[in-house]
Design a protein around this motif. Structure first.
Motif, short mmCIF file in Angstrom:
data_model
loop_
_atom_site.label_atom_id
_atom_site.label_comp_id
_atom_site.label_asym_id
_atom_site.label_seq_id
_atom_site.Cartn_x
_atom_site.Cartn_y
_atom_site.Cartn_z
N SER A 13 -4.19 -23.67 33.11
CA SER A 13 -5.37 -23.43 34.22
C SER A 13 -4.67 -22.50 35.14
CB SER A 13 -5.61 -24.92 34.89
OG SER A 13 -6.39 -24.58 36.09
N ARG A 14 -5.00 -21.27 34.53
CA ARG A 14 -4.22 -20.14 35.23
C ARG A 14 -5.01 -18.94 35.33
NH1 ARG A 14 -1.80 -15.98 34.74
NH2 ARG A 14 0.36 -15.57 35.81
N ASN A 15 -5.83 -18.63 36.26
CA ASN A 15 -6.66 -17.42 35.93
C ASN A 15 -6.62 -16.53 34.85
OD1 ASN A 15 -4.13 -16.84 36.95
ND2 ASN A 15 -4.79 -15.09 38.26
N THR A 16 -7.16 -17.23 33.73
CA THR A 16 -6.77 -16.57 32.31
C THR A 16 -8.25 -16.07 31.79
OG1 THR A 16 -5.12 -18.03 31.86
CG2 THR A 16 -6.17 -16.84 30.05
N THR A 17 -8.35 -14.63 31.43
CA THR A 17 -9.49 -14.17 31.06
C THR A 17 -10.07 -14.66 29.67
OG1 THR A 17 -9.15 -12.34 32.28
CG2 THR A 17 -10.85 -12.23 30.73
N TRP A 18 -11.25 -15.15 29.51
CA TRP A 18 -11.84 -15.62 28.19
C TRP A 18 -12.09 -14.25 27.41
CZ3 TRP A 18 -16.25 -19.85 27.87
CH2 TRP A 18 -16.51 -19.87 26.61
N ILE A 52 1.16 -3.63 37.53
CA ILE A 52 0.63 -4.25 36.68
C ILE A 52 1.08 -5.26 36.19
CG2 ILE A 52 1.01 -2.64 34.76
CD1 ILE A 52 -2.37 -4.10 34.80
N GLN A 53 0.51 -6.38 35.89
CA GLN A 53 1.27 -7.65 35.28
C GLN A 53 1.27 -7.67 33.73
OE1 GLN A 53 0.44 -11.48 37.10
NE2 GLN A 53 -0.39 -10.62 38.71
N THR A 54 2.33 -7.98 33.32
CA THR A 54 2.46 -7.45 31.78
C THR A 54 1.90 -8.90 31.07
OG1 THR A 54 4.08 -8.14 30.13
CG2 THR A 54 4.93 -7.72 32.44
N GLY A 55 1.43 -8.55 29.99
CA GLY A 55 1.06 -9.69 29.21
C GLY A 55 -0.59 -10.13 29.75
N THR A 56 -1.28 -9.20 30.32
CA THR A 56 -2.52 -9.61 30.77
C THR A 56 -3.54 -8.55 30.31
OG1 THR A 56 -2.42 -8.07 32.60
CG2 THR A 56 -1.35 -10.05 33.04
N THR A 57 -4.88 -9.22 30.20
CA THR A 57 -6.10 -8.26 29.77
C THR A 57 -6.03 -7.06 30.72
OG1 THR A 57 -7.36 -9.61 31.38
CG2 THR A 57 -7.40 -10.06 28.88
N THR A 58 -5.72 -7.09 32.18
CA THR A 58 -5.92 -6.13 33.10
C THR A 58 -5.06 -4.85 32.61
OG1 THR A 58 -4.20 -7.26 34.54
CG2 THR A 58 -6.23 -7.44 34.89
N PRO A 66 -14.03 -13.23 32.96
CA PRO A 66 -14.46 -14.54 33.21
C PRO A 66 -13.08 -15.46 32.92
CG PRO A 66 -15.15 -13.82 31.03
CD PRO A 66 -14.35 -12.69 31.70
N LEU A 67 -12.57 -16.18 34.15
CA LEU A 67 -11.71 -16.79 34.07
C LEU A 67 -11.86 -18.35 33.85
CD1 LEU A 67 -9.79 -15.42 37.32
CD2 LEU A 67 -9.84 -14.43 35.11
N GLY A 68 -11.09 -18.98 32.97
CA GLY A 68 -11.00 -20.30 32.82
C GLY A 68 -10.11 -21.06 32.20
N THR A 98 -3.28 -3.38 40.38
CA THR A 98 -4.39 -3.84 39.97
C THR A 98 -4.12 -5.40 39.28
OG1 THR A 98 -6.09 -3.23 38.62
CG2 THR A 98 -3.79 -2.59 37.67
N THR A 99 -5.34 -6.01 39.35
CA THR A 99 -5.43 -7.13 38.57
C THR A 99 -6.78 -7.82 38.80
OG1 THR A 99 -4.60 -9.53 38.39
CG2 THR A 99 -4.53 -8.80 40.61
N ASP A 100 -6.97 -9.20 38.65
CA ASP A 100 -8.46 -9.73 38.83
C ASP A 100 -8.69 -9.52 40.43
OD1 ASP A 100 -8.21 -10.50 36.15
OD2 ASP A 100 -7.43 -12.55 36.83
N ALA A 101 -9.95 -9.16 40.87
CA ALA A 101 -10.26 -8.86 42.14
C ALA A 101 -9.85 -10.18 42.86
CB ALA A 101 -11.75 -8.77 42.34
#
Ligand code: ATP
Ligand code: ATP
Ligand code: GLN
Ligand code: MG
Ligand code: MG
Lengths: 318, 439, 417, 263, 263
Positions: free
Chosen positions: A77-82, A126-132, A201-203, A171-174
């Motif tokens: 449960s961690r602001n993860t983009t679907w 930028i955080q690595t390993g992210t969609t961003t 979309p985070l879930g 940069t990351t999710d708003a």
């Protein structure tokens, strides 16, 4: 099965962010709280009857999926983009969306930048390993701009680099930007640029292959959303669970004849426990952790109930 | 004696000369200065450079230290106090963060009222080590030391007392099996029984037995979960557990590497070189990412335990090399004497070779432990709260302490320094002592 | 005295597998092999079943897929359109780069400190001791983090160089800018460049090739000069003075070549957010490099000190008694002996540097772990493949280094009775 | 020629040789790699014999006696010790080793154990003698080698001669029927040699079967009933001591004796 | 008293002493810190003299001869070697060192060089002799010390006695006019001592000026023309060997001799 493991262990392992104020952050005594943490609590309350039986496993953008895949956590449960590939290729089941978000940029006001299109040549944290990370590459490419990435592991590091001026933009999710900015000493010195360059979309998510567990977690989250829709709050839940006129509420809270809990291997009042354990319905959680009255100050926006013009629309409890 | 002694004047000294005081240039501060600081152009330059360096460092760092603030509730308060007392723009340390959060650096999120437990465990560690390090103490105490792991486990994690008891019982089972199998006189049965019975016990019976006993006679100590571990408690737990557990494995690997049997040797060498050839981080990743792939589906255990397993394997490879050195230092005659007395391989290892080789190896083991202890900071990369980065980041995540860098680094660094410097001095002392004793 | 008849032909009995030294070791090895294979099979079986349960397979195909992410520090071309395999190559090269830089710097610093530690100078002796003890006894991770914090917290951001009243200024005649993101240094450029050739995996600058070729040539010629000096010495006893020839041979051709290629350095200039034009050496690289260097130099200093200390005083005295001057004594007697003691542990320090460079993770430097074991692993979810591949690569590097060490050891082993 | 050290009357009453065979070596060969160290050795030792082996350095003396308790393996021929043939069978090897005691040039005491522990170790762990009994035996033999008062010291605290006597006592504690000595006195200072030789003479007087590699010719003459001379891995000559020293047959022996006795 | 080792007739024909001064030490004092090691040393050595220095341990013998080639610095008084005064002037030190050879107790050969390289190193780099010539000289001296066949081996492969002979040859290759020996045989096994002493006698017979710290009294009597006895940093007695040994004057010398010769 995961449910049995969790029950046998007497404790839910929940993957959370390493520290993102409002979403998931430990206090000085190591007690976690936040918007994402509420999901963990809801699931723990539904399954184990005790919202405190959670072991929080802090994960970074990089380590989160392996933590889930390897079974170290039961739910992430961690602001993860679907995204498609995370669902199909990484073999995870997203159990829904708890926050509709998009990627944004934050810069120092003194730079005088007002649009992301002006960031040509900038250094971006930028955080690595992210969609961003991937979106960023696409965004600059489509706009014919160059940038130089500073890759960081955690939000705390990003914050540190950004504040020290080691990058021009973060940069990351708003939502993450808002949370980060809220924790600054002088939040007003920084602006979040208007462009939202992606859908995020985070879930929460669980592993493929255990549908029962996916159902439990999915409906635990839906219960929170539904509760808001039906006006179930932590203040009136005891009252309502004695039985109401509304059969939907009765089914949700296990007050009527129907035993939805049994269908997913839980007790009849599982949803009631989940809502109480999480600290209220979706709206209450939102308001208490990231809402406008908190330092983070996020408006409901897309995350309002469908009845309010938002996107939150939980399937019926039937 | 035919040759000429033209010049040979026989000479006898009648009075002995007393000690004379040396010329001034040979004693006192002048000589010391001349010899130690200004004995040549190069040396004089070095001295000046050295003094300049010292002055520079002191000038840069001393005010910062001196302006340090010990009582404040947040970094901004610290800054305010410094600005008030030393003027605008003055720099100073904000030691208040250490004062406020020292317990987290040391204990992580371990419950405050239970701090005595890790402290006691550490104190008992020294008690348990005493019979091993000081040969003068009665041998019987070794048995008390053998119980230490169980005691430490209960102190650190708590939970049912029956768990460590039933784990320790595994050794009893092995010993019993060995004794009975010896009676039968069947070859190979004894070692087999000694290995297999405890394994069976641990895998199949230990858990249920502990559960049953717990239900029958509850012996419960307040439990502290692994995620509460952090800071130096975590580092020391991992370091000590790994070094202790790696010793037996290291001995086996070292013996394997010295074996004449090609296959045994190749396997040992392969293992040792593999472990020593990859960074510890990759092994930690294996612990956190891959161990669950390698174990039967559905097994899942605590990340600290998994890290301890990997770090143990890591340490074992290094310990094996240390012990190999110890074994090589033993003269061949010791092996031959044991052989000629009719001792078999295992007995001569157990009675003659290992006691001596291990003793020679102690300094090397201590150095390995120092390295390992420093390396425990890497557990942050698998999400554990090491004292250096993990706890520091956690502290800095709090709004009031956002922006403190140097103070936590200095505090944690100082603790590491004290531990490691102490241990390295101790191992040097041991080395000298071993040389003096010439075994 | 009765003579004994021939040995009775012993027939094979089962118990001989255990009691007969000839078979015993075979028996044991077979048992060990079986156990080993059972263990391996168990692991593989578990892995296969776990993978199946997760619906994953084991394949390295992802290495040929588009990576999609950017890397800020690279030695050869790479963009987000390149493959994961190429990202891995970038990471590997970055690992090797920082390891190599650290080895060189740590050796230089370590040798200096080690030699200074032997100096009779009291102050220098104390200072170097403090240095060595401080760096040895504190985790390297702390030094890397401290170095990184120094870079990001203490140095100015690029925009501090901007404006009419910049708060920061460039150093070394306005050619180098130390910022909290990177160190911008002049970029070597060639006006009459020879261009690049594509060797498949990456582009090779012909200018660089030419320079290396010329330097190699110069070194070879210089060797000739030294050899002929030795020959003259052998013949006449007097060694001709060669240093000016050496300098000429080593310097002149390179300078000429650079002139011919129209060599000039392009200075970094602040344009937009950042310096452009020059080469940016990222601070994560600098911090990692500095941290590894300072830490390892402490160990190397001890190795050097021990190595020189291992040559007994008698050797120096014997050389002095023969009339050799101190510098000749050092180069002909002490160093050749000390090196035998120094080099093997020195090489294992190189190995440690290479392994410790994986701490790049702490400062976001994109080394092998950062690309293959980081982003690629994460974006593709291939943790098994990525971690195994990463270990394999590290292991290969280690084995190569220790192989080199063994070759050296064997070549300088002192002959003994 | 007779050494004054052994001028004291040696009691030869027990030193008779029985007609029982203690060791029988037939056509034994041994190679180290491709180096042929022992060539066609034939040797029969009767119970009660005291044999001295002499020969130049590198002639294979040590290797020969080390073959007798299988510290070295032979490659062809047979070695039968006390009726047990030395083959690759571990049981036989164990049997022979517990019958044969060996004393080394460098004593090889176990430095981490007290003298008493050195002596009781093998009886306890190999012979499975109760500890009390093993200690009694140990003290008995320590008396015999005249250092009972050192029982609780560590080997490092003893002089070389004392250490060698402890080493002899350690072998005796296993109640061996045969004793092998490999240059037991050559690492000792002259004063200490005598103590050790005296101990060995004591053993001989009690009728122990002994094979001793030594260059102490005085000892050989006083105690041995046969002297064997080896060179280049072969037994070149063997004879009773008097004949051997005064009337050597082969040239090599003569040469060797002239060096040994001349120095 | 005379040692049979030197029973062979020593050729003293070249061993006459000239009246040219080789070394002159006047009122020399040396301190280590505040410890007064050498006190008022006065010593004149003529060319061709063979001087043996004896004395109890710690009496300053080594320090004295190490002062002669400035391995140690003296603090007062004068040392003149072959007409060159030893001061802190580097040129003088170089000059003296290339005139004076020194042989150490522990040989101090360079283990990383072959014997031949050990011997040619200093001639090539200090005397600037062509390599070929240096090697010829080296072989000449190796013949002289009777181990020419070892030229290509490394020091580690030689026995102690051989190593010391190489060390002597190494010094000789520099064609020194004076040789200093600091207990050259005390680290050797008895068999090897003789080889080395023989070599030194050879040197003496050729008229080399020698100062030798040694406790080999046989050697002193056979070769030395003067024996110097030191104690507590002073020259207590000097005399020709016969007188020295048979008729010591001072109490200390008597005591010392009784200890040395008694053992
Ligand atoms: N383990 C071994 N491997 C190879 N060669 C060996 C080994 N042990 C001994 N040798 C060689 O075998 C030969 C005989 O050795 P051995 O020790 O038996 O001689 P020795 O007669 O006892 O001599 P010494 O009087 O020197 O002890 C020697 O040439 C020796 O170099
Ligand atoms: N470098 C030094 N620093 C301080 N004291 C020294 C040093 N070298 C020698 N000494 C002391 O000077 C005294 C004379 O030493 P020296 O070695 O000259 O004696 P020696 O007569 O050669 O004795 P030995 O027979 O043991 O070699 C001794 O007391 C010794 O401890
Ligand atoms: N910044 C984050 O940790 C998450 C970023 C983004 N939502 C992702 O899932 O990849
Ligand atoms: Mg031998
Ligand atoms: Mg001396």
């Amino acid at each position: 099965a995961t449910l049995d493991d969790v029950k046998a262990r007497g404790e839910l392992n929940c993957g959370v962010n390493t520290g993102l104020v409002g979403f998931a952050a430990p206090d000085a005594n190591g007690n976690w709280s936040g918007f994402d943490v509420a999901i963990c609590k809801a699931v723990a309350a539904a399954v184990l009857g005790d919202a405190s039986k959670v072991k929080y496993v802090p994960t970074t953008g990089q380590t989160r999926f392996t933590a889930l895949a390897s079974g170290e956590v039961d739910i992430l449960s961690r602001n993860t983009t679907w995204t498609f590939s995370r669902d199909a290729d990484l073999k995870f089941t997203f159990i829904g969306v708890n926050y509709y978000d998009g990627q944004g940029f934050m810069v120092n006001k003194s730079l005088g930048v007002t649009s992301a299109k002006e960031l040509d040549g900038a250094t971006v944290c930028i955080q690595t390993g992210t969609t961003t990370e991937l979106n960023l590459a696409d965004f600059f490419k489509t706009n014919n701009m160059t940038y130089s990435p500073v890759t960081i592991e955690t939000n705390a590091e990003g914050e540190q680099q950004f504040l020290a001026g080691a990058c021009d933009a973060y940069t990351t999710d708003a939502s993450g930007l808002a949370a980060t900015r809220a924790a600054f000493a002088n939040p007003d010195d920084y602006v979040i640029l208007p462009e939202i360059i992606s859908k995020e979309p985070l879930g929460p998510l669980v592993r493929h292959g255990d549908d029962q567990w996916a159902d439990i977690t999915r409906w635990a989250m839906n219960a929170l959303i539904a509760a808001e829709e039906y006006g179930v709050t932590s203040a009136n839940i005891e009252e309502l669970s004695k039985g109401t006129e509304n059969p939907e509420i009765n089914r949700l809270l296990g007050a009527g004849e129907d035993n939805l809990g049994a269908m997913i291997g839980l007790e009849k009042d599982w949803a009631k426990k989940a809502i109480i354990g999480a600290g209220g319905n979706y709206g209450e959680i939102f308001a208490a952790t990231i809402g406008e009255s908190t330092p983070i100050g996020l408006a409901r926006g897309l995350n309002a109930q469908w009845t309010q013009g938002g996107l939150l629309y939980t399937p019926p409890f039937r | 004696m035919s040759d000429t002694h033209a010049q040979t004047v026989a000479y006898v000294r009648e009075t002995m000369l007393p000690q004379a005081t040396p010329p001034v240039s040979e004693v006192g501060a002048i000589k010391w200065l001349r010899e130690n600081l200004f004995s040549g152009v190069l040396n004089t330059i070095l001295t000046l450079v050295g003094i300049a360096a010292v002055i520079w460092v002191v000038q840069a760092a001393l005010p910062w230290f001196l302006h340090g603030v010990w009582r404040a509730n947040s970094l901004s308060e610290c800054r305010q106090i410094i600005a008030e007392s030393w003027g605008e723009g003055a720099h100073g340390a904000c030691w208040a963060v250490i004062r406020e959060r020292w317990n987290q650096f040391l204990f992580g999120f371990y419950p405050r009222d239970l701090y005595w437990r890790p402290v006691l465990a550490l104190a008992l560690l020294f008690v348990a080590l005493a019979p091993i390090l000081f040969a003068e103490l009665p041998r019987k105490l070794i048995w008390a030391s053998a119980l230490y792991p169980a005691v430490a486990y209960i102190l650190l994690w708590g939970g049912s007392l029956w768990v460590p008891i039933s784990v320790m019982a595994g050794f009893g089972v092995g010993w019993l099996g060995l004794a009975i199998a010896r009676r039968t006189g069947l070859p190979l049965l004894a070692p087999l029984a000694a290995v297999l019975l405890p394994l069976l016990w641990w895998l199949l019976l230990a858990g249920p037995a502990a559960g049953m006993l717990e239900r029958a006679v509850p012996l419960w100590v307040q439990e502290v979960r692994s995620d509460k571990f952090g800071g130096f408690v975590l580092s020391i737990t991992i370091g000590v557990a790994a070094i202790v557990l790696s010793l037996p494995l290291g001995v086996v690997l070292a013996l394997g590497r010295r074996s004449d049997m090609l296959l045994v040797k190749a396997l040992s060498v392969g293992f040792i070189e593999f472990i020593r050839g990859v960074p510890l981080i990759t092994l930690l990743f294996t612990a956190s990412l891959l161990l669950n792939y390698f174990l039967p589906p559905g097994t899942n255990f605590d990340i600290i335990l998994r890290v301890i397993i990997m770090v143990t394997l890591f340490a074992a490879a290094y310990i094996a090399e240390v012990i190999r050195g110890g074994l090589a230092a033993l003269p061949r005659g010791q092996y031959e004497a044991a052989d000629s007395l009719g001792l078999d391989y295992w007995k001569s290892m157990q009675l003659i070779v290992l006691p001596q080789a291990l003793k020679i190896s102690i300094p090397g083991i201590v150095s390995t432990f120092i390295g390992l202890f420093k390396d425990t900071t890497l557990v942050i990369f698998v999400g554990l709260l090491d004292p250096l980065k993990g706890i520091t980041d956690a502290v800095r995540a709090a709004i009031e302490w956002k922006g403190v860098y140097w103070e936590p680094f200095i505090f944690v660094g100082a603790i590491f320094f004290i531990f490691n410097f102490g241990m390295s001095r101790y191992s040097m002392y041991l080395e000298r002592k071993l040389k003096r004793d010439h075994r | 005295m009765a003579t004994v008849s021939d040995a009775p032909k012993a027939s094979f009995r089962l118990s001989m597998l255990i009691y007969d030294t000839r078979y015993r070791s075979i028996t044991i090895q077979v048992v060990v092999l079986l156990l080993f294979m059972a263990g391996a099979a168990w692991l593989v079986d578990n892995t296969v079943r776990n993978l199946a349960a997760l619906g994953k397979d084991f394949s390295f195909g992802f290495l040929w897929n588009r990576a999609g992410y950017d890397i800020n520090q690279m030695l050869v071309q790479y963009s987000n359109d390149s493959t994961h395999g190429r990202a891995m190559l970038i990471g590997l090269l970055n690992t090797l780069l920082v390891a190599f830089m650290s080895c060189v710097a740590a050796t230089v610093l370590g040798v200096i400190i080690g030699v200074l530690r032997l100096s009779p100078n009291w102050i220098i002796g104390r200072l170097t001791t403090v240095y060595v003890e401080m760096f040895r006894n504190i985790p390297v991770l702390l030094w890397i983090l401290v170095a990184y914090a120094v870079f990001t917290e203490v140095l100015p951001a690029p925009n501090a160089f901007r404006g009419d009243n910049p708060t920061a200024s460039m150093i070394l005649f306005d050619s180098v800018a130390l910022t909290n993101r990177y160190t911008a240094i002049p970029d070597p450029m060639f006006a009459r460049s020879l261009g690049n050739i594509d060797v498949g995996l990456f582009l090779v600058s012909l200018d660089l090739v030419a320079i290396i070729a010329v330097i190699t040539g110069s070194v070879l010629v210089n060797r000739k000069i030294l050899a002929s000096a030795t020959a003259v010495q052998n013949a006449t006893g007097v060694r001709p003075v060669t240093w000016w020839k050496s300098i000429l041979v080593l310097v002149a051709p390179v300078v000429l070549l650079l002139l011919a290629l129209g060599f000039h350095a392009e200075r970094p200039v602040l344009r937009g957010f950042n310096f452009t034009g020059g080469l940016d050496v990222s601070n994560s690289l600098m911090a990692l490099w500095l941290g590894l260097t300072l830490y390892t130099a402490a160990f190397i200093a001890e190795i050097v000190r021990a190595g020189i200390g291992a040559v007994s005083r008698g050797q120096t005295e014997a050389a002095f008694a023969l009339g050799l001057r101190p510098n000749r004594t050092m180069s002909l007697v002490i160093l050749p002996q000390a090196l035998r003691v120094i080099v093997p542990p020195l090489i294992s320090q190189y190995l440690n540097i290479t392994k410790n460079s994986s701490l790049a993770i702490a400062v976001g430097y994109m080394d092998l772990r950062g690309t293959l074991g980081g982003i690629t692993l994460n974006q593709t979810g291939r943790e098994l493949e990525c971690v195994l591949l990463m270990m394999l690569i590290y292991l290969t590097i280690s084995l190569l280094i220790s192989g080199a060490m063994n070759v050296y050891n064997n070549s300088v082993k002192l002959k003994e009775r | 020629m007779s050494d004054p050290q052994f001028a004291r009357e040696i009691d030869r009453s027990h030193m008779q040789v029985s007609d029982e065979i203690a060791i029988q070596i037939t056509n034994m060969n041994k190679w180290f790699g491709s180096f042929h160290v022992l060539r066609d050795i034939n040797l029969t030792v009767m119970r009660g014999e005291r044999i001295v082996i002499a020969g130049p350095s590198g002639s294979g003396k040590s290797t020969l006696i080390r073959c007798i308790n299988r510290l070295e393996e032979h490659q062809s021929g047979r070695i039968i010790v006390d009726g047990t043939e030395l083959t690759s069978d571990l049981k036989n090897i164990d049997k022979v080793r517990s019958e044969v005691g060996m004393v080394f040039q460098h004593f090889n005491l176990f430095p981490h154990l007290t003298i008493l522990e050195n002596l009781t170790l093998a009886p306890i762990w190999v012979r499975k003698v109760p500890k009390r009994e093993a200690e009694e035996t140990a003290m008995y033999f320590l008396e015999k080698v005249k250092i009972p008062e050192q029982a609780l010291k560590y080997p490092g605290q003893l002089s070389g001669g004392q250490q060698q006597r402890v080493a002899i006592a350690r072998s005796l504690c296993m109640k061996p029927r045969i004793m092998l000595f490999d240059e037991p006195t050559s690492a000792l200072d002259p004063e200490m040699i005598k103590e050790v030789l005296d101990t060995m003479i004591g053993l001989a007087e009690e009728g122990m079967t002994m094979i001793c590699v030594t260059h102490e010719m005085g000892f050989a003459q006083a105690v041995a009933n046969r002297v064997i001379f080896m060179d280049q891995g072969q037994i070149v000559e063997q004879n009773e001591p008097y004949e051997f020293f005064n009337n050597p047959k082969s040239e090599r022996t003569k040469l060797f004796l002239s060096q040994i006795l001349g120095h």
